[in-house]
Write a protein that holds these residues in place. Structure first.
Motif, PDB file in Angstrom:
ATOM      1  N   TYR A  11       0.813  -1.216   0.000  1.00  0.00           N
ATOM      2  CA  TYR A  11       0.000   0.000   0.000  1.00  0.00           C
ATOM      3  C   TYR A  11       0.847   1.266   0.000  1.00  0.00           C
ATOM      4  O   TYR A  11       0.456   2.284   0.560  1.00  0.00           O
ATOM      5  CB  TYR A  11      -0.934  -0.006   1.223  1.00  0.00           C
ATOM      6  CG  TYR A  11      -1.815  -1.212   1.312  1.00  0.00           C
ATOM      7  CD1 TYR A  11      -2.851  -1.396   0.411  1.00  0.00           C
ATOM      8  CD2 TYR A  11      -1.593  -2.186   2.281  1.00  0.00           C
ATOM      9  CE1 TYR A  11      -3.669  -2.521   0.484  1.00  0.00           C
ATOM     10  CE2 TYR A  11      -2.391  -3.308   2.358  1.00  0.00           C
ATOM     11  CZ  TYR A  11      -3.432  -3.472   1.459  1.00  0.00           C
ATOM     12  OH  TYR A  11      -4.231  -4.588   1.530  1.00  0.00           O
ATOM     13  N   ALA A 130      -8.258   0.409   9.392  1.00  0.00           N
ATOM     14  CA  ALA A 130      -8.348  -0.277   8.101  1.00  0.00           C
ATOM     15  C   ALA A 130      -8.446  -1.787   8.288  1.00  0.00           C
ATOM     16  O   ALA A 130      -9.228  -2.457   7.596  1.00  0.00           O
ATOM     17  CB  ALA A 130      -7.135   0.073   7.239  1.00  0.00           C
ATOM     18  N   TYR A 131      -7.664  -2.336   9.218  1.00  0.00           N
ATOM     19  CA  TYR A 131      -7.731  -3.778   9.470  1.00  0.00           C
ATOM     20  C   TYR A 131      -9.091  -4.181  10.031  1.00  0.00           C
ATOM     21  O   TYR A 131      -9.587  -5.284   9.779  1.00  0.00           O
ATOM     22  CB  TYR A 131      -6.625  -4.195  10.442  1.00  0.00           C
ATOM     23  CG  TYR A 131      -5.308  -4.462   9.773  1.00  0.00           C
ATOM     24  CD1 TYR A 131      -5.170  -5.500   8.861  1.00  0.00           C
ATOM     25  CD2 TYR A 131      -4.192  -3.681  10.041  1.00  0.00           C
ATOM     26  CE1 TYR A 131      -3.965  -5.749   8.235  1.00  0.00           C
ATOM     27  CE2 TYR A 131      -2.977  -3.914   9.422  1.00  0.00           C
ATOM     28  CZ  TYR A 131      -2.870  -4.963   8.520  1.00  0.00           C
ATOM     29  OH  TYR A 131      -1.687  -5.199   7.886  1.00  0.00           O
ATOM     30  N   ALA A 134     -11.843  -3.444   6.856  1.00  0.00           N
ATOM     31  CA  ALA A 134     -11.655  -4.066   5.536  1.00  0.00           C
ATOM     32  C   ALA A 134     -12.553  -5.279   5.292  1.00  0.00           C
ATOM     33  O   ALA A 134     -13.151  -5.396   4.211  1.00  0.00           O
ATOM     34  CB  ALA A 134     -10.184  -4.438   5.350  1.00  0.00           C
ATOM     35  N   SER A 143     -11.089  -7.938  -3.154  1.00  0.00           N
ATOM     36  CA  SER A 143     -10.294  -7.716  -1.944  1.00  0.00           C
ATOM     37  C   SER A 143      -9.557  -6.378  -1.992  1.00  0.00           C
ATOM     38  O   SER A 143      -9.506  -5.642  -0.998  1.00  0.00           O
ATOM     39  CB  SER A 143      -9.294  -8.864  -1.778  1.00  0.00           C
ATOM     40  OG  SER A 143      -8.468  -8.652  -0.653  1.00  0.00           O
ATOM     41  N   ASN A 144      -8.994  -6.040  -3.154  1.00  0.00           N
ATOM     42  CA  ASN A 144      -8.283  -4.758  -3.277  1.00  0.00           C
ATOM     43  C   ASN A 144      -9.236  -3.577  -3.131  1.00  0.00           C
ATOM     44  O   ASN A 144      -8.905  -2.564  -2.501  1.00  0.00           O
ATOM     45  CB  ASN A 144      -7.571  -4.686  -4.627  1.00  0.00           C
ATOM     46  CG  ASN A 144      -6.387  -5.634  -4.714  1.00  0.00           C
ATOM     47  OD1 ASN A 144      -5.802  -6.010  -3.692  1.00  0.00           O
ATOM     48  ND2 ASN A 144      -6.051  -6.041  -5.922  1.00  0.00           N
ATOM     49  N   GLN A 146     -12.052  -3.546  -1.454  1.00  0.00           N
ATOM     50  CA  GLN A 146     -12.411  -3.469  -0.047  1.00  0.00           C
ATOM     51  C   GLN A 146     -11.320  -2.774   0.765  1.00  0.00           C
ATOM     52  O   GLN A 146     -11.599  -1.936   1.632  1.00  0.00           O
ATOM     53  CB  GLN A 146     -12.669  -4.872   0.509  1.00  0.00           C
ATOM     54  CG  GLN A 146     -13.943  -5.532   0.015  1.00  0.00           C
ATOM     55  CD  GLN A 146     -14.133  -6.914   0.617  1.00  0.00           C
ATOM     56  OE1 GLN A 146     -13.270  -7.409   1.344  1.00  0.00           O
ATOM     57  NE2 GLN A 146     -15.269  -7.529   0.315  1.00  0.00           N
ATOM     58  N   THR A 147     -10.069  -3.119   0.473  1.00  0.00           N
ATOM     59  CA  THR A 147      -8.954  -2.502   1.204  1.00  0.00           C
ATOM     60  C   THR A 147      -8.859  -1.017   0.919  1.00  0.00           C
ATOM     61  O   THR A 147      -8.655  -0.204   1.834  1.00  0.00           O
ATOM     62  CB  THR A 147      -7.637  -3.206   0.818  1.00  0.00           C
ATOM     63  OG1 THR A 147      -7.759  -4.605   1.084  1.00  0.00           O
ATOM     64  CG2 THR A 147      -6.485  -2.635   1.621  1.00  0.00           C
ATOM     65  N   ALA A 150     -11.658   0.726   2.729  1.00  0.00           N
ATOM     66  CA  ALA A 150     -11.402   0.719   4.171  1.00  0.00           C
ATOM     67  C   ALA A 150     -10.349   1.755   4.549  1.00  0.00           C
ATOM     68  O   ALA A 150     -10.472   2.451   5.563  1.00  0.00           O
ATOM     69  CB  ALA A 150     -10.953  -0.675   4.611  1.00  0.00           C
ATOM     70  N   TRP A 151      -9.308   1.883   3.731  1.00  0.00           N
ATOM     71  CA  TRP A 151      -8.283   2.897   3.992  1.00  0.00           C
ATOM     72  C   TRP A 151      -8.865   4.301   3.913  1.00  0.00           C
ATOM     73  O   TRP A 151      -8.550   5.170   4.742  1.00  0.00           O
ATOM     74  CB  TRP A 151      -7.133   2.750   2.989  1.00  0.00           C
ATOM     75  CG  TRP A 151      -6.043   1.865   3.482  1.00  0.00           C
ATOM     76  CD1 TRP A 151      -5.871   0.549   3.222  1.00  0.00           C
ATOM     77  CD2 TRP A 151      -4.962   2.238   4.331  1.00  0.00           C
ATOM     78  NE1 TRP A 151      -4.755   0.064   3.854  1.00  0.00           N
ATOM     79  CE2 TRP A 151      -4.176   1.098   4.539  1.00  0.00           C
ATOM     80  CE3 TRP A 151      -4.581   3.426   4.932  1.00  0.00           C
ATOM     81  CZ2 TRP A 151      -3.028   1.108   5.326  1.00  0.00           C
ATOM     82  CZ3 TRP A 151      -3.443   3.450   5.723  1.00  0.00           C
ATOM     83  CH2 TRP A 151      -2.686   2.293   5.909  1.00  0.00           C
TER      84      TRP A 151
END
Length: 536
Positions: A11, A130-131, A134, A143-144, A146-147, A150-151
């Motif tokens: 990231y 974020a963890y 996510a 998945s990307n 979502q990340t 979330a960030w």
């Protein structure tokens, strides 16, 4: 350490964008005045669509005051920045006096190190959020995606937390000053029946006006407060609710996620046993293993199975307890980070109306001489740039296709009387007139009141008695006007020559085509008459 490296490698684009944005905001905050000056100059000099370019394509008329309106617009824009550095020679002492009276003399704003620390704390908070967020962001997304989402949400939550903690710290500092005001008022002012309200509109330039006031009054004149002069806790309540919501919410999300993972593990184990029971190959393997093993009695087999189940449950419970303790620690760390942010806001903030301005003019200088030298340097720089822009403007205007000979002559010949320094002289004259007008009005009101009362006195006395009018001492404006009313232009009739410097006299002499020696002589005569009037 390896996980951190993998995280940074995965990231680094997001982290780079975020850090760059924070540095950009910090640079705007530190160099805001320079940024505004740059934007203003860019607006004038931008090719094709800038004001200078458009002025070269437009028609202009010379105004009645001998200036083109576009020229005055250039001077006005530069003058707005020039005023920021037109401070009196004792401005350094005024700033110190202002900060001392508002009880903020030893304070300072956040430096680069503290801002770097705050940015690091924001990143740390964003990583934790974020963890947590996510796995639950946009279930149908990849998945990307979502990340990334979330960030983004985590950064917004972290920045909001920093903003609220900063407001809370400032509120605490202001409340501490308000408590001091009320405490000193209880000791000094309450017994004297003094009102708990500001008595004067105090600024840096007027900081000496309340030298004789009590301490609580000096602070109250500089700190904004409500009608009752009591502390407020609006920002504190909002911040506490926000912090508790995030801390408890993050713990619950982690806890429920752990319970879901444990349930999923149990379901997977049951499904595995059912699948093995229906698989012929698995049954053959179990029968082969049972032939090699010694068969246990049914009672011992039951005890063994119960012990194994208990051990698995205890291990699962221990892992769950350890995870929940970890979640509590993470929430406590988040709360402590917010406490640090509140402390920064409390220790590195100002509550006075002009405390930040006063601090900015004193923090980088050791004496008034250093500040005055820097101010003169900045004024000379702005003045030289204003003159350069005026010259470029006249060049653009002279290149127009349609321009009369009178306009051409006005651009070439009259430009020597339309400089930025002449504009400064005109502004100084306007300030003098505005400053002296209230004095003249006040004296005329007093005279009119006394004259109105004179007939009553005359009706009692047999001989008229001259009335002595209490007019302002010296009346320098009227003296200067009477001294040179036959020779000075009408624009300078209300100007107090005694308050002008030699540089101002030189500019006025050039602007109004007066003899400088004669003008200095008139100033000297005005000073002598003012002194004689004062002594009488």
């Amino acid at each position: 350490m390896d996980e951190l490296k993998l995280f940074l490698a995965a990231y680094w684009q997001l982290i780079t964008v975020f850090v760059s944005f924070m540095l950009f905001v910090l640079a705007l905050k530190v160099w805001w005045s320079e940024v505004k000056f740059f934007v203003m100059r860019t607006g004038w000099s931008f090719p094709l669509i800038g004001r200078l370019a458009r002025a070269g394509r437009s028609d202009h008329k010379l105004g009645g005051d001998g200036w083109y309106p576009i020229e005055k617009r250039v001077c006005s824009d530069f003058y707005e920045h020039y005023k920021d550095f037109s401070q009196s020679p004792d401005y350094y002492e005024k700033c110190d006096d202002y900060l001392n009276k508002v009880e903020e003399s030893g304070r300072s704003e956040k430096g680069p190190f503290l801002w770097a620390l705050i940015i690091g704390l924001i990143l740390l908070e964003a990583v934790g959020f974020a963890y947590v967020l996510a796995p639950f962001m946009a279930k149908n997304a990849s998945s990307n995606e979502q990340t990334m989402l979330a960030w983004f949400v985590a950064f917004l939550l972290s920045i909001a937390a920093v903003f609220l903690t900063e407001l809370t710290g400032k509120e605490w500092h202001k409340n501490s000053l308000l408590k001091k005001i009320r405490g000193w008022w209880e000791i000094e002012g309450k017994q004297k029946k003094l009102n708990l309200m500001p008595e004067k509109d105090i600024s840096i330039d007027k900081t000496y006006n309340d030298n004789n006031s009590l301490k609580f009054q000096q602070v109250l004149n500089r700190v904004p407060a409500n009608a009752s002069v009591t502390p407020t806790y609006t920002a504190t309540v909002i911040t506490l609710v926000y912090i508790c919501f995030l801390a408890v919410g993050a713990y619950l999300v982690r806890s429920y996620t752990l319970d879901a993972d444990n349930t999923e593990m149990v379901n997977q184990a049951v499904m595995f046993e059912q699948t093995a029971a229906d698989d012929p190959m698995a049954l053959l393997e179990q029968s082969a293993e049972s032939e090699d093993d010694i068969a246990l009695p049914a009672e011992l087999a039951q005890v063994n199975e119960t012990a194994t189940k208990k051990a698995e449950d205890e291990a699962t419970s221990a892992r769950s307890s350890a995870s929940r303790v970890t979640f509590v620690i993470l929430s406590v760390i988040f709360v402590m980070i917010q406490v640090v942010g509140i402390y920064f806001g409390f220790a590195f903030s100002y509550a006075g109306k002009e405390s930040v301005k006063a601090r900015n003019y004193t923090k980088n200088f050791n004496s008034a001489e250093e500040l005055n030298d820097w101010l003169e340097l900045k004024k000379d720089l702005i003045a030289s740039q204003a003159e350069a822009y005026l010259q470029r403007l006249r060049e653009k205007m002279s290149r127009r296709a349609v321009i009369s000979s009178d306009e051409q002559e006005a651009l070439q010949v009259g430009s020597t009387q339309r400089t930025f320094h002449h504009y400064l002289a005109n502004q100084a004259v306007k300030k003098q007139v505005q400053a002296t007008t209230p004095i003249v009005t006040q004296s005329s009101v007093v005279v009119s009141q006394v004259v109105a009362a004179t007939p009553v006195v005359a009706s009692v006395q047999t001989e008229p008695t001259p009335v002595e009018v209490a007019t302002p001492a010296a009346a320098p404006v009227q003296v200067a006007a009477q001294t040179a009313e036959q020779s000075l232009p009408a624009e300078l009739a209300d100007v107090d020559l005694t308050k002008l410097s030699e540089e101002d006299l030189t500019v006025l002499a050039e602007d109004f085509e007066l003899d400088l020696a004669w003008l200095k002589k008139q100033q000297r005569l005005a000073i002598i008459k003012s002194k004689s009037r004062t002594s009488v």
